[in-house]
Scaffold this motif. Sequence first.
Motif, PDB file in Angstrom:
ATOM      1  N   MET A  50      18.051  13.145  -3.501  1.00  0.00           N
ATOM      2  CA  MET A  50      18.096  12.733  -2.093  1.00  0.00           C
ATOM      3  C   MET A  50      17.838  11.237  -1.891  1.00  0.00           C
ATOM      4  N   MET A  51      16.845  10.686  -2.579  1.00  0.00           N
ATOM      5  CA  MET A  51      16.552   9.272  -2.361  1.00  0.00           C
ATOM      6  C   MET A  51      17.673   8.345  -2.822  1.00  0.00           C
ATOM      7  N   PRO A  52      18.239   8.582  -4.021  1.00  0.00           N
ATOM      8  CA  PRO A  52      19.380   7.729  -4.394  1.00  0.00           C
ATOM      9  C   PRO A  52      20.527   7.825  -3.392  1.00  0.00           C
ATOM     10  N   THR A  72      -3.118   5.391   0.745  1.00  0.00           N
ATOM     11  CA  THR A  72      -2.335   4.321   1.379  1.00  0.00           C
ATOM     12  C   THR A  72      -0.837   4.635   1.346  1.00  0.00           C
ATOM     13  N   SER A  73      -0.409   5.451   0.389  1.00  0.00           N
ATOM     14  CA  SER A  73       1.015   5.800   0.346  1.00  0.00           C
ATOM     15  C   SER A  73       1.348   6.915   1.318  1.00  0.00           C
ATOM     16  N   VAL A  74       0.475   7.903   1.364  1.00  0.00           N
ATOM     17  CA  VAL A  74       0.830   9.057   2.175  1.00  0.00           C
ATOM     18  C   VAL A  74       0.804   8.687   3.657  1.00  0.00           C
ATOM     19  N   ILE A  75      -0.021   7.700   4.025  1.00  0.00           N
ATOM     20  CA  ILE A  75       0.012   7.305   5.433  1.00  0.00           C
ATOM     21  C   ILE A  75       1.382   6.735   5.803  1.00  0.00           C
ATOM     22  N   SER A  76       2.037   6.078   4.853  1.00  0.00           N
ATOM     23  CA  SER A  76       3.374   5.560   5.184  1.00  0.00           C
ATOM     24  C   SER A  76       4.377   6.694   5.299  1.00  0.00           C
ATOM     25  N   LEU A  77       4.191   7.713   4.476  1.00  0.00           N
ATOM     26  CA  LEU A  77       5.098   8.858   4.563  1.00  0.00           C
ATOM     27  C   LEU A  77       4.940   9.550   5.915  1.00  0.00           C
ATOM     28  N   GLY A  90       0.830  -1.203   0.000  1.00  0.00           N
ATOM     29  CA  GLY A  90       0.000   0.000   0.000  1.00  0.00           C
ATOM     30  C   GLY A  90       0.861   1.248   0.000  1.00  0.00           C
ATOM     31  N   SER A  91       1.981   1.170   0.737  1.00  0.00           N
ATOM     32  CA  SER A  91       2.905   2.292   0.736  1.00  0.00           C
ATOM     33  C   SER A  91       3.521   2.460  -0.643  1.00  0.00           C
ATOM     34  N   ALA A  92       3.902   1.327  -1.242  1.00  0.00           N
ATOM     35  CA  ALA A  92       4.597   1.385  -2.528  1.00  0.00           C
ATOM     36  C   ALA A  92       3.681   1.836  -3.650  1.00  0.00           C
ATOM     37  N   VAL A  93       2.493   1.257  -3.715  1.00  0.00           N
ATOM     38  CA  VAL A  93       1.593   1.585  -4.818  1.00  0.00           C
ATOM     39  C   VAL A  93       0.929   2.927  -4.546  1.00  0.00           C
ATOM     40  N   GLY A  94       1.201   3.875  -5.425  1.00  0.00           N
ATOM     41  CA  GLY A  94       0.625   5.196  -5.182  1.00  0.00           C
ATOM     42  C   GLY A  94       0.734   6.052  -6.420  1.00  0.00           C
ATOM     43  N   LEU A  95       0.866   7.344  -6.208  1.00  0.00           N
ATOM     44  CA  LEU A  95       0.955   8.261  -7.344  1.00  0.00           C
ATOM     45  C   LEU A  95       2.157   7.924  -8.220  1.00  0.00           C
ATOM     46  N   GLY A  96       3.178   7.321  -7.620  1.00  0.00           N
ATOM     47  CA  GLY A  96       4.346   6.913  -8.394  1.00  0.00           C
ATOM     48  C   GLY A  96       3.959   5.960  -9.518  1.00  0.00           C
ATOM     49  N   ASN A  97       3.078   5.026  -9.218  1.00  0.00           N
ATOM     50  CA  ASN A  97       2.679   4.043 -10.223  1.00  0.00           C
ATOM     51  C   ASN A  97       1.681   4.625 -11.211  1.00  0.00           C
ATOM     52  N   LEU A  98       0.718   5.411 -10.686  1.00  0.00           N
ATOM     53  CA  LEU A  98      -0.419   5.793 -11.519  1.00  0.00           C
ATOM     54  C   LEU A  98      -0.242   7.153 -12.173  1.00  0.00           C
ATOM     55  N   PHE A 153      12.923   3.983  -7.176  1.00  0.00           N
ATOM     56  CA  PHE A 153      13.015   4.221  -5.733  1.00  0.00           C
ATOM     57  C   PHE A 153      11.725   4.831  -5.192  1.00  0.00           C
ATOM     58  N   PHE A 154      11.254   5.836  -5.908  1.00  0.00           N
ATOM     59  CA  PHE A 154      10.055   6.526  -5.435  1.00  0.00           C
ATOM     60  C   PHE A 154       8.884   5.559  -5.372  1.00  0.00           C
ATOM     61  N   SER A 155       8.735   4.803  -6.470  1.00  0.00           N
ATOM     62  CA  SER A 155       7.586   3.924  -6.547  1.00  0.00           C
ATOM     63  C   SER A 155       7.629   2.829  -5.481  1.00  0.00           C
ATOM     64  N   LEU A 156       8.837   2.377  -5.141  1.00  0.00           N
ATOM     65  CA  LEU A 156       8.943   1.310  -4.137  1.00  0.00           C
ATOM     66  C   LEU A 156       9.058   1.874  -2.715  1.00  0.00           C
ATOM     67  N   SER A 157       8.904   3.171  -2.564  1.00  0.00           N
ATOM     68  CA  SER A 157       9.014   3.835  -1.247  1.00  0.00           C
ATOM     69  C   SER A 157      10.381   3.625  -0.616  1.00  0.00           C
ATOM     70  N   LEU A 158      11.443   3.694  -1.416  1.00  0.00           N
ATOM     71  CA  LEU A 158      12.775   3.445  -0.870  1.00  0.00           C
ATOM     72  C   LEU A 158      13.564   4.730  -0.697  1.00  0.00           C
ATOM     73  N   GLY A 159      14.682   4.613   0.006  1.00  0.00           N
ATOM     74  CA  GLY A 159      15.601   5.734   0.097  1.00  0.00           C
ATOM     75  C   GLY A 159      15.178   6.806   1.068  1.00  0.00           C
ATOM     76  N   MET A 160      14.454   6.437   2.106  1.00  0.00           N
ATOM     77  CA  MET A 160      14.114   7.425   3.109  1.00  0.00           C
ATOM     78  C   MET A 160      13.485   6.852   4.346  1.00  0.00           C
ATOM     79  N   GLY A 161      13.510   5.569   4.502  1.00  0.00           N
ATOM     80  CA  GLY A 161      13.102   5.069   5.804  1.00  0.00           C
ATOM     81  C   GLY A 161      11.712   4.491   5.929  1.00  0.00           C
ATOM     82  N   TYR A 178       4.204  17.725  -1.109  1.00  0.00           N
ATOM     83  CA  TYR A 178       3.641  17.879  -2.460  1.00  0.00           C
ATOM     84  C   TYR A 178       2.712  16.729  -2.828  1.00  0.00           C
ATOM     85  N   TYR A 179       2.926  15.600  -2.162  1.00  0.00           N
ATOM     86  CA  TYR A 179       2.080  14.433  -2.431  1.00  0.00           C
ATOM     87  C   TYR A 179       0.618  14.730  -2.107  1.00  0.00           C
ATOM     88  N   ILE A 180       0.390  15.433  -0.977  1.00  0.00           N
ATOM     89  CA  ILE A 180      -0.999  15.703  -0.601  1.00  0.00           C
ATOM     90  C   ILE A 180      -1.658  16.700  -1.559  1.00  0.00           C
TER      91      ILE A 180
HETATM   92  N1  TRP Z   1       5.774   4.803  -3.255  1.00  0.00           N
HETATM   93  C1  TRP Z   1       4.746   5.784  -3.257  1.00  0.00           C
HETATM   94  C2  TRP Z   1       4.256   5.979  -4.674  1.00  0.00           C
HETATM   95  O1  TRP Z   1       4.620   5.282  -5.556  1.00  0.00           O
HETATM   96  C3  TRP Z   1       5.183   7.086  -2.671  1.00  0.00           C
HETATM   97  C4  TRP Z   1       5.794   6.902  -1.340  1.00  0.00           C
HETATM   98  C5  TRP Z   1       5.174   6.504  -0.219  1.00  0.00           C
HETATM   99  C6  TRP Z   1       7.144   7.020  -1.043  1.00  0.00           C
HETATM  100  N2  TRP Z   1       6.085   6.362   0.773  1.00  0.00           N
HETATM  101  C7  TRP Z   1       7.281   6.663   0.296  1.00  0.00           C
HETATM  102  C8  TRP Z   1       8.231   7.372  -1.776  1.00  0.00           C
HETATM  103  C9  TRP Z   1       8.504   6.640   0.881  1.00  0.00           C
HETATM  104  C10 TRP Z   1       9.453   7.361  -1.171  1.00  0.00           C
HETATM  105  C11 TRP Z   1       9.605   6.982   0.122  1.00  0.00           C
HETATM  106  O2  TRP Z   1       3.476   6.843  -4.915  1.00  0.00           O
END
Ligand code: TRP
Length: 496
Positions: free
Chosen positions: A392-394, A324-329, A24-32, A230-238, A105-107
Amino acid sequence: MLNEKHNGNHRFGSKIGFILSAAGSAVGLGNLWSFPYKAGVYGGAAFVLVTLIMVIILGLVVMLVEMYIGRHGRGDVVSSYAKISPKLKWVGYLALLVPFIISCYYIVIGGWSVKYAMSYLVAPDFINTAGDSNGAFTSFISSPYSPIIFTGIFLAISLVIVCGGIQKGIEKASKILMPTLLLLLIITVIRSLTLPNSEGVMQGLEFFILKFDFKALGWAGVVAAMGQAFFSLSLGMGAMIVYGSYSGKSTPLGKSAAMVCVFDTLVALLAGLAIFPAVFAYGLEPSSGPGLLFATMPNVFSSMPGGALFGFLFFALISVAAVTSVISLIEVATGYLIAKLKWSRKKAALLFGGMMMVIAVFISLSQGAIPSINFFQMDLLTFLDELTNTIMMPINAIIACIILGYVVKPKNAIIELRQTEKLKLGVMWGMLAKYVAPILIGIVLIFGVSAKVKSIGDGFYFVIGLAVFLVLVTVAVNIIGHRKDKKNTPIEPPLV
Ligand code: TRP
């Protein structure tokens, strides 16, 4: 409520709950939103191919590194790093900064999708009357109040879920929302593939999966593909560190990481299949940029039989995925405040949400209402997206891999991970994390950033490139120096 450990709400209740929440965190605006529009800009199939490669050789590897660090540390981002070594606290602070920037910016974009979903439901005229959805979109985002109100609505929904806690909020919401999302997406794909203009549909498919235009890709496209992965998989920031720390003792992390990567990629590919055939079938431009979703797709819906219904489903889907993504952020920072300052979950989420909203107002205004809010010829949204995704994420991902490779040491991590699963490719994972990932990410960063210097001809990117280089050197020196200090005290595996 003060101490979450006592009410069982501090951990995911089940393996599937963990996987669905991470997905749920991974699938978000990054994918769509960003995957399709970037594929449209950077030569279609070529971008798709490079993104897939990045997901396999970098995304999966980094995801397991992060989940491992989280479960090993069993704490928020900062204390998870501190558990590896107290000297690494600063890495945790660095990781806290990125989700804050992204969520601001996500919101805003989340707010746009709520607005569109609601408009199709109650007043489809907003998009259709003029027959010019591009104009409708531009005038909506550049109006001063309306986008801010929808941003607020979107944020409020997300905060309610976060305040619910881990099991009762995030996990429960993900279990319901993720399957709904998949269903909505499949319906949209079927609609798109069965549109009357079958020739256009074929052209769309060709563009998205068959025609590799590497010229349109270029180095800028390669670095965008890496940032996208990275963005799509929610990586590089915890985010995955935090989720890993909430995972149950017996959750197999390697398998979970693989499932999340597969699911996330599948959703991105489905989004492309929903969008490109329709775009071509109606003779529209695939390379229209960030507006592809909001300005181009409504054109498609308005010329489609039953368009208002599909328009509603489509934007409802995007809103769900964004929530579902922004809640993980948000959870990354609230988790930290709860642990560190012993704040209640509500207080932490509200404070953090309030700060996000203030910045979001400026981001929203930079979309046209007050055009002077811009940085280096980019509006605030584009600027922050570029800054986090491509820089920053890389960098955070490189640091996480270096820490696993040289401080924790892959063999220790593998012993620990093997307590719950076989992890057949464990040794390969260790090698990829230790040698391949840091070097590959570094190369792509340097080439990508310098390609941008050329294309924009702006001193800004040169400065950023230099800064990237300096940060990398500092990090390497810091970590290697640290390793020497600790040479004789290997990390003991925990008693799980
Ligand atoms: N992965 C989400 C997306 O694809 C965005 C996201 C949620 C995210 N949590 C994250 C990106 C943490 C980087 C790090 O829309």
